[in-house]
Structure formats: structure tokens, C-alpha cells
Design a protein around this motif. Structure first.
Motif, PDB file in Angstrom:
ATOM      1  N   GLY A   9       1.456  14.910   4.889  1.00 56.36           N
ATOM      2  CA  GLY A   9       1.462  13.575   5.275  1.00 56.36           C
ATOM      3  C   GLY A   9       1.087  14.222   7.215  1.00 56.36           C
ATOM      4  N   LEU A  10       0.691  12.210   7.184  1.00 52.32           N
ATOM      5  CA  LEU A  10       0.860  11.600   9.189  1.00 52.32           C
ATOM      6  C   LEU A  10       2.005  12.078   9.773  1.00 52.32           C
ATOM      7  N   PRO A  11       2.097  11.932  11.109  1.00 48.78           N
ATOM      8  CA  PRO A  11       3.901  12.125  11.009  1.00 48.78           C
ATOM      9  C   PRO A  11       4.003  10.465  11.310  1.00 48.78           C
ATOM     10  N   ASN A  12       5.130  11.048  11.642  1.00 44.65           N
ATOM     11  CA  ASN A  12       6.388   9.810  11.197  1.00 44.65           C
ATOM     12  C   ASN A  12       6.487   8.724   9.766  1.00 44.65           C
ATOM     13  N   VAL A  13       5.659   9.023   9.274  1.00 41.76           N
ATOM     14  CA  VAL A  13       5.684   8.664   7.974  1.00 41.76           C
ATOM     15  C   VAL A  13       6.919   9.147   6.397  1.00 41.76           C
ATOM     16  N   GLY A  14       7.146   9.705   6.847  1.00 42.81           N
ATOM     17  CA  GLY A  14       8.702   9.801   6.583  1.00 42.81           C
ATOM     18  C   GLY A  14       8.925  11.407   5.493  1.00 42.81           C
ATOM     19  N   LYS A  15       8.772  12.107   5.988  1.00 46.18           N
ATOM     20  CA  LYS A  15       8.820  13.458   5.380  1.00 46.18           C
ATOM     21  C   LYS A  15       9.543  14.090   5.608  1.00 46.18           C
ATOM     22  N   SER A  16      10.095  14.169   7.377  1.00 49.34           N
ATOM     23  CA  SER A  16      11.283  15.062   6.795  1.00 49.34           C
ATOM     24  C   SER A  16      12.767  14.326   5.874  1.00 49.34           C
ATOM     25  N   THR A  17      12.390  13.247   6.665  1.00 45.34           N
ATOM     26  CA  THR A  17      13.500  11.912   5.615  1.00 45.34           C
ATOM     27  C   THR A  17      13.374  12.107   3.811  1.00 45.34           C
ATOM     28  N   LEU A  18      11.953  12.428   3.177  1.00 43.69           N
ATOM     29  CA  LEU A  18      12.197  12.662   1.729  1.00 43.69           C
ATOM     30  C   LEU A  18      12.610  14.247   1.747  1.00 43.69           C
ATOM     31  N   THR A 106       4.083   2.899   4.092  1.00 43.48           N
ATOM     32  CA  THR A 106       3.952   1.501   3.799  1.00 43.48           C
ATOM     33  C   THR A 106       5.178   0.485   4.599  1.00 43.48           C
ATOM     34  N   PHE A 107       6.266   1.426   5.164  1.00 44.76           N
ATOM     35  CA  PHE A 107       6.915   0.282   5.834  1.00 44.76           C
ATOM     36  C   PHE A 107       6.485   0.333   7.163  1.00 44.76           C
ATOM     37  N   GLU A 108       7.146  -1.098   7.656  1.00 41.54           N
ATOM     38  CA  GLU A 108       6.518  -2.121   8.775  1.00 41.54           C
ATOM     39  C   GLU A 108       7.962  -1.585  10.286  1.00 41.54           C
ATOM     40  N   ASN A 109       7.225  -1.110  11.073  1.00 39.94           N
ATOM     41  CA  ASN A 109       8.407  -0.766  11.972  1.00 39.94           C
ATOM     42  C   ASN A 109       8.003  -0.586  13.331  1.00 39.94           C
ATOM     43  N   SER A 110       7.914  -1.705  14.312  1.00 44.93           N
ATOM     44  CA  SER A 110       7.518  -1.448  15.403  1.00 44.93           C
ATOM     45  C   SER A 110       8.109  -0.468  15.996  1.00 44.93           C
ATOM     46  N   GLU A 111       9.460   0.178  16.400  1.00 40.02           N
ATOM     47  CA  GLU A 111       9.962   1.250  16.801  1.00 40.02           C
ATOM     48  C   GLU A 111       9.802   2.792  16.259  1.00 40.02           C
ATOM     49  N   ILE A 112       8.772   2.269  15.435  1.00 39.33           N
ATOM     50  CA  ILE A 112       8.489   4.199  14.735  1.00 39.33           C
ATOM     51  C   ILE A 112       6.709   4.054  14.806  1.00 39.33           C
ATOM     52  N   ILE A 113       6.759   4.852  15.719  1.00 38.46           N
ATOM     53  CA  ILE A 113       5.192   4.879  16.653  1.00 38.46           C
ATOM     54  C   ILE A 113       4.549   5.654  15.762  1.00 38.46           C
ATOM     55  N   LEU A 202       4.554   6.288  -1.933  1.00 40.17           N
ATOM     56  CA  LEU A 202       3.711   5.087  -0.587  1.00 40.17           C
ATOM     57  C   LEU A 202       5.741   4.831  -0.435  1.00 40.17           C
ATOM     58  N   ASN A 203       5.896   5.339   0.826  1.00 45.24           N
ATOM     59  CA  ASN A 203       7.035   4.833   1.120  1.00 45.24           C
ATOM     60  C   ASN A 203       7.335   3.662   2.420  1.00 45.24           C
ATOM     61  N   GLY A 204       7.564   2.672   1.224  1.00 48.35           N
ATOM     62  CA  GLY A 204       8.594   1.883   2.170  1.00 48.35           C
ATOM     63  C   GLY A 204       8.304   0.267   1.006  1.00 48.35           C
ATOM     64  N   SER A 227       8.111   4.248  -3.446  1.00 42.41           N
ATOM     65  CA  SER A 227       9.713   4.110  -3.254  1.00 42.41           C
ATOM     66  C   SER A 227      10.149   4.283  -1.752  1.00 42.41           C
ATOM     67  N   ASP A 228      11.676   3.256  -1.725  1.00 40.32           N
ATOM     68  CA  ASP A 228      11.523   3.341   0.192  1.00 40.32           C
ATOM     69  C   ASP A 228      12.215   4.234   0.084  1.00 40.32           C
ATOM     70  N   LEU A 229      12.387   5.396   0.813  1.00 38.75           N
ATOM     71  CA  LEU A 229      13.036   6.149   0.952  1.00 38.75           C
ATOM     72  C   LEU A 229      14.809   5.986   1.881  1.00 38.75           C
ATOM     73  N   GLY A 230      14.762   4.312   3.097  1.00 41.04           N
ATOM     74  CA  GLY A 230      15.970   3.906   2.941  1.00 41.04           C
ATOM     75  C   GLY A 230      16.336   3.477   2.052  1.00 41.04           C
ATOM     76  N   ASN A 231      16.234   3.072   1.107  1.00 44.06           N
ATOM     77  CA  ASN A 231      17.314   2.333  -0.436  1.00 44.06           C
ATOM     78  C   ASN A 231      17.416   3.478  -1.582  1.00 44.06           C
TER      79      ASN A 231
HETATM   80  N1  LIG Z   1      12.342   1.525   7.810  1.00 49.91           N
HETATM   81  C1  LIG Z   1      11.639   2.908   7.659  1.00 49.91           C
HETATM   82  N2  LIG Z   1      12.144   4.027   8.024  1.00 49.91           N
HETATM   83  C2  LIG Z   1      11.795   5.103   7.414  1.00 49.91           C
HETATM   84  C3  LIG Z   1      12.135   5.309   5.463  1.00 49.91           C
HETATM   85  N3  LIG Z   1      11.284   6.398   6.224  1.00 49.91           N
HETATM   86  C4  LIG Z   1      11.578   6.888   7.584  1.00 49.91           C
HETATM   87  N4  LIG Z   1      11.596   6.190   8.290  1.00 49.91           N
HETATM   88  C5  LIG Z   1      11.848   6.780   9.066  1.00 49.91           C
HETATM   89  O1  LIG Z   1      10.817   6.488  10.447  1.00 49.91           O
HETATM   90  C6  LIG Z   1      10.514   7.814  11.675  1.00 49.91           C
HETATM   91  C7  LIG Z   1      10.354   9.339  11.055  1.00 49.91           C
HETATM   92  O2  LIG Z   1      10.620  10.210   9.526  1.00 49.91           O
HETATM   93  P1  LIG Z   1      10.380  10.878   9.113  1.00 49.91           P
HETATM   94  O3  LIG Z   1      10.907  11.010   8.785  1.00 49.91           O
HETATM   95  O4  LIG Z   1      10.859  12.211  10.165  1.00 49.91           O
HETATM   96  O5  LIG Z   1       8.539  11.425   9.116  1.00 49.91           O
HETATM   97  P2  LIG Z   1       8.361  12.746   9.542  1.00 49.91           P
HETATM   98  O6  LIG Z   1       7.320  12.886  10.675  1.00 49.91           O
HETATM   99  O7  LIG Z   1       6.417  12.181   8.569  1.00 49.91           O
HETATM  100  O8  LIG Z   1       8.670  13.686   9.130  1.00 49.91           O
HETATM  101  C8  LIG Z   1      12.474   8.376  11.702  1.00 49.91           C
HETATM  102  O9  LIG Z   1      13.244   7.582  12.252  1.00 49.91           O
HETATM  103  C9  LIG Z   1      13.156   7.313   9.959  1.00 49.91           C
HETATM  104  O10 LIG Z   1      14.672   7.084   9.759  1.00 49.91           O
HETATM  105  C10 LIG Z   1      11.953   3.957   5.113  1.00 49.91           C
HETATM  106  O11 LIG Z   1      11.233   4.341   4.345  1.00 49.91           O
HETATM  107  N5  LIG Z   1      12.054   3.220   6.083  1.00 49.91           N
END
Ligand SMILES: Nc1nc2c(ncn2[C@@H]2O[C@H](COP(=O)(O)OP(=O)(O)O)[C@@H](O)[C@H]2O)c(=O)[nH]1
Ligand SMILES: [Mg+2]
Length: 331
Positions: A9-18, A106-113, A202-204, A227-231
């Protein structure tokens, strides 16, 4: 069989979180000598409620689930096929996996570019698949050049491969995946990135999974999970889906030492399944004793099941079913 899945996936989409969620589960890696030791590779047990029940019946000392290796692959960016970002390393890493999980944000969060400055999973999907296709076009073109020469000599195999690769190139130029050519020998050799089965995560929030997006995924022959990886705890469903998408099933073995699940391709015959336990078992296969796990449990023991005639003797043409408990007789 070693089963590996790349998380893409692109950067900051939740790959490492998963990846972190997947690898949080405790597993004794020493039991899986084939496993890759690398911080970016996680060995994840396949949830299987049948194992504990069989282990109780057999008084097994341990339970060994089937495992899948997940690769946390560095983020892909536009231009990866030309080496942008960690482009080349990225593409080499996916080549080694059998399937990919494409994480779309698919999640919005202005702090995560977002590298593309907005949340748009459809656009991201197109970027990812076009990067894969561009890299594959390079691979295919190189091979086509060679094949054209070989085909001119009248070599039958070369002529056929040339035909196949021309069709593959046409699909790639249309922006399509090449999964439908998977059974061709030349495709196994080339290991194209667009030839791997895809599972979209689909993360969000659920609203992010629009009909347009889901239709696009289906048209590619992919499967998806929202699935919302946060939840949520996404693991069991994700692994089951991955199994399904890859056409995999498990068969089981049970005894005092261990109760264990083994992964095979759906449609595999008894000797191939035996070969997963031990390579020699395939060569020296005589026959297999087979019983469905539920029937075995109902009988209460292997001996009882045998007395009731529930255990079937199967030869080398028997196609193993999901949930078969197997004892291999070998020379
Ligand atoms: N709000 C929200 N934030 C998420 C979600 N999944 C990941 N994040 C956040 O997005 C940021 C980037 O996630 P990361 O897993 O490192 O992305 P990667 O670059 O794809 O590996 C981190 O701050 C995560 O906590 C989600 O489902 N919802
Ligand atoms: Mg990451």
C-alpha cells in the motif's frame, strides 16, 4: 508448503499497524523450521477451532496450527517501477510472496499525512496496480524479445509462450491484472506482480467502502475486507479470507505428540498432502487413512472410529478435503 503474503500500500495507510496486530499472537517459531527470520516477516497462526477439540481427544502434548508468513513491505509510491522511494526493493519483496493484501486508507485524520494529500482509495488502488503493471511490462518486454528470436526457429514451445505473453501484454496495457494466466508455465517462471491474487483491506469506517470501489475490486477478481484497524480484531477473518482467495484448505493430524494443521492447495491429492508433512512421504506414499474431523470426534477415538468403519483407506488419487484427519502409510 510455505505460504507468504505481502502487505502492500501507499505510505501511512495502516500497513505496519496491521502487521503489528497480526504478529501480536504468540507462536513458538522453533516449531516451524522453514520460517524466515526477519523483523519485517511475521509468522501468523491460522485460527482453527478444530485443533483444540482433537487435541483433547488425543491427549496431545502440543497444538501446532498452520501458519502464514506476512511481509510488512515498505510503502509504495508513484514511480516505484522507476526506482522512486524504495521502489526496486519494494517490488523485489512482493515478487517473493504468493498473494498480496492491498491496504487502502479510507480513514480521515488531518494529523496523519497522505502522500497524495487526500484520502481517495480508488486513486490509490489505481496507483498501486499501475506501478505493478509497469514493472511487469518491463519484465514481459524483455522476455518477448528473447521469445521472438526463439519462435522464428519454429520452436513450438516458444511459439506458444510468445502467444501467451502477447495476450498478457495486452491485458497489462489495458490496466488489468494477469491472474487469469496463472496456470501457464511461463507465468510461473516470470512471477509477475500483477499475477498474484489480491485481497483488499479497506482501512477505516464502513462508509469508505463505496459501491464504486467495491465494484472495481470485484472487476479485478479481488476480494475485500472492510475493517477499522483502530477498532476490530481483524485477524481471523483476514486469514480465512486469505485462505479462500488463495484456494487453500487444511488437513489435520492428531496423536499423543501433537495435533497439527497443514496447508495444501484445494484439489491436492493424498500423496501431495503427505509430501507437506515430509518430502519422503510423497515418494514413498502407499495409502492414507482418512476420516472427517467431526466424525472422528463423535466416535471419540481413532480405535472407535476404525471399529465403526469410519476410517477410509484412500489411494494416490484421493483428493484431500478440508478437515480431513489423515494418517499416511508410507514405505
Ligand atoms: N484513525 C486511524 N488511524 C490509523 C488507522 N490505521 C493506522 N492509523 C494510523 O496511521 C499512522 C500510519 O500507520 P502505519 O501503520 O504506520 O502506516 P504504514 O505507513 O502504511 O505502515 C499511524 O499513526 C497509525 O496509528 C485507522 O484505521 N484509523
Ligand atoms: Mg509501515
Amino acid at each position: 508448503m510455505k505460504l507468504s503474503i505481502g502487505i502492500v500500500g501507499l505510505p501511512n495507510v495502516g500497513k505496519s499497524t496491521l502487521f503489528k496486530i497480526l504478529t501480536k499472537q504468540d507462536i513458538n517459531i522453533a516449531n516451524y523450521p522453514f520460517a524466515t527470520i526477519d523483523p519485517n516477516v511475521g509468522v501468523v497462526p491460522v485460527p482453527d477451532e478444530r485443533l483444540a477439540k482433537l487435541a483433547e481427544m488425543s491427549h496431545s502434548k502440543k497444538i501446532l496450527p498452520a501458519v502464514v508468513e506476512f511481509y510488512d513491505i515498505a510503502g509504495l509510491v508513484k514511480g516505484a517501477n522507476k526506482g522512486e522511494g524504495l521502489g526496486n526493493q519494494f517490488l523485489a519483496n512482493i515478487r517473493e510472496t504468493q498473494a498480496i493484501v492491498v491496504v487502502l486508507r479510507t480513514f480521515e485524520n488531518s494529523e496523519i499525512i497522505h502522500v497524495e494529500n487526500s484520502v481517495d482509495p480508488m486513486r490509490d488502488l489505481e496507483i498501486i496496480n499501475s506501478e505493478l503493471a509497469l514493472k511487469d511490462l518491463e519484465t514481459v518486454d524483455k522476455r518477448l524479445q528473447k521469445l521472438e528470436g526463439e519462435a522464428r526457429t519454429g520452436d513450438k514451445k516458444a511459439v506458444r509462450n510468445l502467444e501467451i505473453l502477447k495476450a498478457v501484454k495486452e491485458e497489462l496495457n489495458k490496466g488489468n491484472l494477469t491472474i487469469k494466466f496463472a496456470d501457464e508455465e511461463i507465468m510461473k517462471e516470470l512471477q509477475l506482480l500483477t499475477g498474484k491474487k489480491q485481497l483488499y483491506l479497506l482501512n477505516g469506517p464502513a462508509e469508505g467502502a463505496t459501491k464504486q470501489l467495491l465494484d472495481k475490486i470485484k472487476s479485478l477478481g479481488g476480494d475485500y475486507l472492510a475493517s477499522d484497524l483502530g477498532n476490530t480484531n481483524v485477524i481471523p477473518e483476514l486469514i480465512k479470507e486469505a485462505y479462500k482467495v488463495l484456494g487453500l484448505i487444511s488437513f489435520l493430524t492428531t496423536g499423543e505428540d501433537e495435533t497439527r494443521a497443514w496447508t495444501i492447495q484445494d484439489g491436492a491429492k493424498a500423496p501431495q498432502a503427505a509430501g507437506v508433512i515430509h518430502t519422503d512421504f510423497e515418494k514413498n506414499f502407499i495409502r492414507a487413512e482418512v476420516v472427517n474431523w467431526q466424525k472422528l470426534l463423535e466416535a471419540g477415538s481413532w480405535v472407535n472410529a476404525k471399529q465403526k468403519g469410519l476410517i477410509k483407506l484412500e489411494g494416490k488419487d484421493y483428493v484431500i478435503q478440508d478437515g480431513d484427519v489423515v494418517v499416511v502409510r508410507h514405505g
